[in-house]
Design a protein around this motif. Structure first.
Motif, PDB file in Angstrom:
ATOM      1  N   UNK A 176      29.160 -43.673  -7.178  1.00  0.00           N
ATOM      2  CA  UNK A 176      28.074 -44.172  -6.338  1.00  0.00           C
ATOM      3  C   UNK A 176      28.028 -43.440  -5.000  1.00  0.00           C
ATOM      4  N   UNK A 177      29.177 -43.159  -4.441  1.00  0.00           N
ATOM      5  CA  UNK A 177      29.207 -42.438  -3.165  1.00  0.00           C
ATOM      6  C   UNK A 177      28.634 -41.028  -3.329  1.00  0.00           C
ATOM      7  N   UNK A 178      28.898 -40.397  -4.445  1.00  0.00           N
ATOM      8  CA  UNK A 178      28.383 -39.048  -4.659  1.00  0.00           C
ATOM      9  C   UNK A 178      26.882 -39.065  -4.948  1.00  0.00           C
ATOM     10  N   UNK A 179      26.394 -40.147  -5.565  1.00  0.00           N
ATOM     11  CA  UNK A 179      24.943 -40.278  -5.707  1.00  0.00           C
ATOM     12  C   UNK A 179      24.307 -40.417  -4.326  1.00  0.00           C
ATOM     13  N   UNK A 180      24.861 -41.308  -3.508  1.00  0.00           N
ATOM     14  CA  UNK A 180      24.345 -41.493  -2.149  1.00  0.00           C
ATOM     15  C   UNK A 180      24.341 -40.184  -1.370  1.00  0.00           C
ATOM     16  N   UNK A 181      25.387 -39.388  -1.544  1.00  0.00           N
ATOM     17  CA  UNK A 181      25.545 -38.188  -0.711  1.00  0.00           C
ATOM     18  C   UNK A 181      24.467 -37.152  -0.958  1.00  0.00           C
ATOM     19  N   UNK A 182      23.818 -37.181  -2.138  1.00  0.00           N
ATOM     20  CA  UNK A 182      22.792 -36.169  -2.431  1.00  0.00           C
ATOM     21  C   UNK A 182      21.386 -36.764  -2.481  1.00  0.00           C
ATOM     22  N   UNK A 183      21.259 -38.073  -2.252  1.00  0.00           N
ATOM     23  CA  UNK A 183      19.931 -38.688  -2.226  1.00  0.00           C
ATOM     24  C   UNK A 183      19.185 -38.181  -0.996  1.00  0.00           C
ATOM     25  N   UNK A 184      18.008 -37.602  -1.161  1.00  0.00           N
ATOM     26  CA  UNK A 184      17.358 -36.949  -0.013  1.00  0.00           C
ATOM     27  C   UNK A 184      16.657 -37.926   0.913  1.00  0.00           C
ATOM     28  N   UNK A 185      16.650 -37.600   2.183  1.00  0.00           N
ATOM     29  CA  UNK A 185      15.835 -38.319   3.163  1.00  0.00           C
ATOM     30  C   UNK A 185      14.378 -37.955   2.905  1.00  0.00           C
ATOM     31  N   UNK A 186      13.515 -38.958   2.807  1.00  0.00           N
ATOM     32  CA  UNK A 186      12.101 -38.719   2.519  1.00  0.00           C
ATOM     33  C   UNK A 186      11.235 -39.163   3.689  1.00  0.00           C
ATOM     34  N   UNK A 187      10.026 -38.620   3.723  1.00  0.00           N
ATOM     35  CA  UNK A 187       9.082 -39.015   4.770  1.00  0.00           C
ATOM     36  C   UNK A 187       8.736 -40.492   4.663  1.00  0.00           C
ATOM     37  N   UNK A 188       8.559 -40.992   3.432  1.00  0.00           N
ATOM     38  CA  UNK A 188       8.254 -42.414   3.234  1.00  0.00           C
ATOM     39  C   UNK A 188       9.373 -43.285   3.783  1.00  0.00           C
ATOM     40  N   UNK A 189      10.622 -42.870   3.546  1.00  0.00           N
ATOM     41  CA  UNK A 189      11.754 -43.651   4.029  1.00  0.00           C
ATOM     42  C   UNK A 189      11.791 -43.723   5.542  1.00  0.00           C
ATOM     43  N   UNK A 190      11.547 -42.609   6.215  1.00  0.00           N
ATOM     44  CA  UNK A 190      11.612 -42.588   7.675  1.00  0.00           C
ATOM     45  C   UNK A 190      10.463 -43.366   8.315  1.00  0.00           C
ATOM     46  N   UNK A 191       9.253 -43.237   7.766  1.00  0.00           N
ATOM     47  CA  UNK A 191       8.106 -43.931   8.362  1.00  0.00           C
ATOM     48  C   UNK A 191       8.234 -45.440   8.173  1.00  0.00           C
ATOM     49  N   UNK A 192       8.622 -45.881   6.979  1.00  0.00           N
ATOM     50  CA  UNK A 192       8.800 -47.325   6.779  1.00  0.00           C
ATOM     51  C   UNK A 192       9.945 -47.858   7.633  1.00  0.00           C
ATOM     52  N   UNK A 193      10.969 -47.051   7.857  1.00  0.00           N
ATOM     53  CA  UNK A 193      12.041 -47.459   8.761  1.00  0.00           C
ATOM     54  C   UNK A 193      11.489 -47.750  10.151  1.00  0.00           C
ATOM     55  N   UNK A 194      10.575 -46.920  10.624  1.00  0.00           N
ATOM     56  CA  UNK A 194       9.995 -47.116  11.959  1.00  0.00           C
ATOM     57  C   UNK A 194       9.128 -48.375  12.030  1.00  0.00           C
ATOM     58  N   UNK A 195       8.464 -48.718  10.938  1.00  0.00           N
ATOM     59  CA  UNK A 195       7.515 -49.826  10.966  1.00  0.00           C
ATOM     60  C   UNK A 195       8.157 -51.181  10.666  1.00  0.00           C
ATOM     61  N   UNK A 196       9.408 -51.179  10.221  1.00  0.00           N
ATOM     62  CA  UNK A 196      10.093 -52.433   9.914  1.00  0.00           C
ATOM     63  C   UNK A 196      11.018 -52.838  11.053  1.00  0.00           C
ATOM     64  N   UNK A 197      11.312 -54.127  11.117  1.00  0.00           N
ATOM     65  CA  UNK A 197      12.290 -54.628  12.077  1.00  0.00           C
ATOM     66  C   UNK A 197      11.787 -54.741  13.494  1.00  0.00           C
TER      67      UNK A 197
END
Length: 656
Positions: free
Chosen positions: A341-362
């Motif tokens: 699982x850690x190795x899957x996490x390590x190569x999962x790419x940062x996406x534009x959708x992920x960053x924009x939704x991060x900004x709009x939540x919380x």
């Protein structure tokens, strides 16, 4: 629907050959089942491609006959009864790899997944091909969608890999797709067989047969699709059966390949959001398939495939694993699962959708202009660069135009809304879409957890006036690691300390000196940019708080029944959200409540007991109240930062 034609054709052939010499149908199929695409150099062909012949080979082997006898003696059952059960299970389980079926299934999969362009990271493909020439490969991907096996195996075939045998849930074996999938290498496994020793033995025998013949395997180690967007804990059963088969058959080595599968957008997120709110999962059926296929008619961006560093099974668990005591065997398998699982996490790419939704939540549902989103994204993009995190090839968030394009995609899928009747358009998460937006954010959240923990460490140090703030900070970091270990895959304690040092250095390289004073720690916390603790951890901590309060509210001598307890948490959580005692609607998730209950069970707080259990439950509530208070303060700092950005005139652009 070429697959249906294949199924009907095979059925007609079977009818026509009925009564003729035994083996005519397998013989005919074998003549027409040359090695599939990408298997030209693969050692498995001929009999291995025909399920009937594979079953016969296994049943006639000395290993099978002696194993049935030993199993009958151990279970104290008649040998004939065990043999009949084993044969039935084997015929249900065994798959073939007929070239016609693989091609038909590939065309079907390409049509179903037509909404996506495939982006495959090629850095490790050469290494994996070389390993696959000498050892079986076991691909263990993250599980986001029903499309995952329809995307991964064809991508591997196009890159000259042998076709995987895909281990799949038997719930997907319905007609007409099930028979075609089985002939193309899908091995349908029952969902629950914990108490069925005959089934488990047959599964080990079949896995051993495939490994001994050099076949590649594929299954989804989380056991089901992620409902939150982040990785679920691994299921250890299949890893255990794989290791038992490896040790039993004397295979030289097996390489496990962690695989990350990430989608820009995903049709089924809405249905999973309903399930997270307590809705019932719709059972798979032919009508369900037709509706699902129709929904893939519009473009949804890319699906990103990335491969983690492979793990040698011989190196990870050892060749003498079977001789270890049961406790050590379980620990070795758990360690292997976490490493995957850690190795899957390590190569999962940062996406534009992920960053924009991060900004709009919380941020309390606040709507942001493009300029405010850009101001939030700036430090995030800098953080991604400084940590050298993997990201998609194009991350078009450096200018207003790129941000607007991502926002338009989110608007078209109904995740966010735009109000454009004022001086500047403003964007916010749409009503009841928090969990959907959180799904995309959570695709990248694992990269941000240590940063969120570091912020809470600074808060703990700033609050401490009577003890060494540095010592308090390390204690707080380890406490959070322990609290969140069922959600995230942390490194071991020594590596985790080094990771925390790196995170604090990214905030300020002088942190060791600054943390010696609580006042300096508070000033350091003020300078953090961006504040992420609330965006990363609020939903988890608030969900845990609901679980803790419901446990504390019930008599300590009463047992906790999981299903009604989770329903109670969901109902009370909605009330607390309306009362604004909790702030995140993302917290109202059956999956998060379930993990909170798992944590409580791990701490012995869900077992019946006396006053001591009641006192410990109350202490659990206080612990979570403190942490929730800290993430709320992190949110207040983030809102202050957004307010400061708002005081400057927003940049032009940003039309809906």
């Amino acid at each position: 629907m070429g697959g249906i034609v294949v199924i009907v054709g095979v059925s007609m052939l079977r009818d026509r050959l009925a009564g003729s010499r035994a083996g005519s149908l397998p013989w005919l199929l074998r003549r027409h089942s040359a090695p599939a695409r990408g298997r030209e150099d693969h050692p498995v062909a001929g009999r291995q491609d025909i399920p009937f012949l594979v079953c016969e080979d296994i049943i006639r082997s000395v290993r099978y006959r002696s194993g049935v006898g030993e199993l009958a003696d151990r279970l104290r059952l008649p040998r004939d009864e065990v043999d009949r059960g084993a044969r039935a299970y084997l015929r249900e389980m065994v798959a073939g790899q007929n070239r016609i079926a693989i091609d038909s299934w590939g065309r079907f999969g390409a049509y179903v997944s037509r909404a996506y362009r495939i982006d495959i990271a090629r850095a490790r493909l050469g290494e994996l091909r070389r390993l696959g020439q000498h050892h079986p490969l076991v691909f263990l991907p993250s599980h986001r969608s029903y499309l995952d096996p329809l995307v991964l195996r064809p991508a591997l075939l196009r890159n000259r890999f042998a076709p995987n045998y895909v281990l799949s849930g038997i719930n997907l074996s319905f007609w007409p797709l099930g028979p075609l999938a089985r002939r193309s290498g899908y091995v349908f496994i029952r969902r629950g067989f914990a108490g069925d020793e005959i089934y488990k033995w047959v599964l080990r025998q079949y896995l051993g047969h495939l490994l001994l013949n050099g076949c590649n395997l594929e299954w989804y180690v989380e056991g089901g699709r992620s409902r939150t967007g982040k990785l679920r804990p691994p299921r250890y059963g299949m890893l255990t059966y794989l290791t038992e088969a490896f040790c039993d058959r004397g295979v030289d080595d097996i390489y496990i390949v962690p695989v990350s599968i990430t989608y820009d957008q995903l049709y089924e997120v809405g249905a999973m959001e309903e399930e997270a709110r307590g809705g019932t999962k719709r059972p798979e059926s032919l009508s369900w398939v037709v509706q699902y296929i129709r929904a893939q008619g519009r473009q949804r961006g890319q699906v990103h495939l990335a491969f983690g560093e492979p793990l040698s099974l011989a190196g990870e668990v050892g060749r003498h694993w079977a001789t270890l005591p049961p406790v050590q065997r379980r620990r070795a398998i758990q360690k292997l699962g976490i490493a995957v699982m850690r190795r899957i996490d390590s190569v999962t790419p940062v996406t534009a959708m992920g960053l924009v939704t991060l900004c709009l939540l919380g941020i309390d549902g606040r709507a942001l202009t493009v300029a405010e989103i850009k101001a939030e994204l700036g430090p995030l993009l800098d953080y991604v660069r400084r940590r050298n995190l993997p990201s998609v090839a194009e991350l078009p968030l450096g200018d207003a135009g790129g941000i607007e394009r991502v926002l338009e995609v989110l608007i078209s899928s109904g995740v966010i809304t735009c109000y454009g009747e004022g001086t500047h358009p403003v964007y916010q998460v749409a009503e009841n879409q928090d969990l959907v937006a959180a799904f995309y954010r959570n695709n990248i959240i694992h990269f941000l957890v240590n940063r969120a923990v570091a912020e809470l460490v600074l808060q703990a140090a700033a609050e401490e006036h009577y003890r060494d703030p540095v010592a308090v900070g390390w204690q707080e970091a380890l406490r959070l690691r322990e609290l969140l270990k069922f959600e995230f895959f942390f490194s071991d304690k020594r590596i985790f300390r080094n990771e925390m040092r790196s995170e604090l250095s990214l905030i300020d390289e002088q942190w060791p000196e600054l943390l010696r004073s609580p006042y300096a720690a508070a000033e350091l916390l003020e300078r953090v940019s961006p504040h992420l603790a609330h965006r990363v951890l609020t939903s988890f901590l608030e969900a845990y708080l609901v679980v803790a309060e419901r446990l504390a509210a019930r008599p300590s001598h009463e047992p906790v029944e999981e299903r009604p307890f989770l329903a109670e948490c969901l109902g009370v959580g909605r009330q607390l959200l309306l009362q604004q005692r909790i702030t995140s609607s993302e917290s109202l998730s059956v999956e998060l409540f379930s993990t909170g209950l798992q944590l409580a069970r791990h701490r012995g707080l869900a077992d019946p007991g006396g006053k001591q259990v009641a006192d410990r439950r109350a202490a659990f509530v206080r612990e979570l109240e403190t942490l929730v208070g800290r993430v709320h303060r992190s949110r207040a700092l983030a809102l202050r930062d957004i307010g400061a950005a708002t005081s400057s005139p927003p940049a032009s652009g940003g039309r809906p």
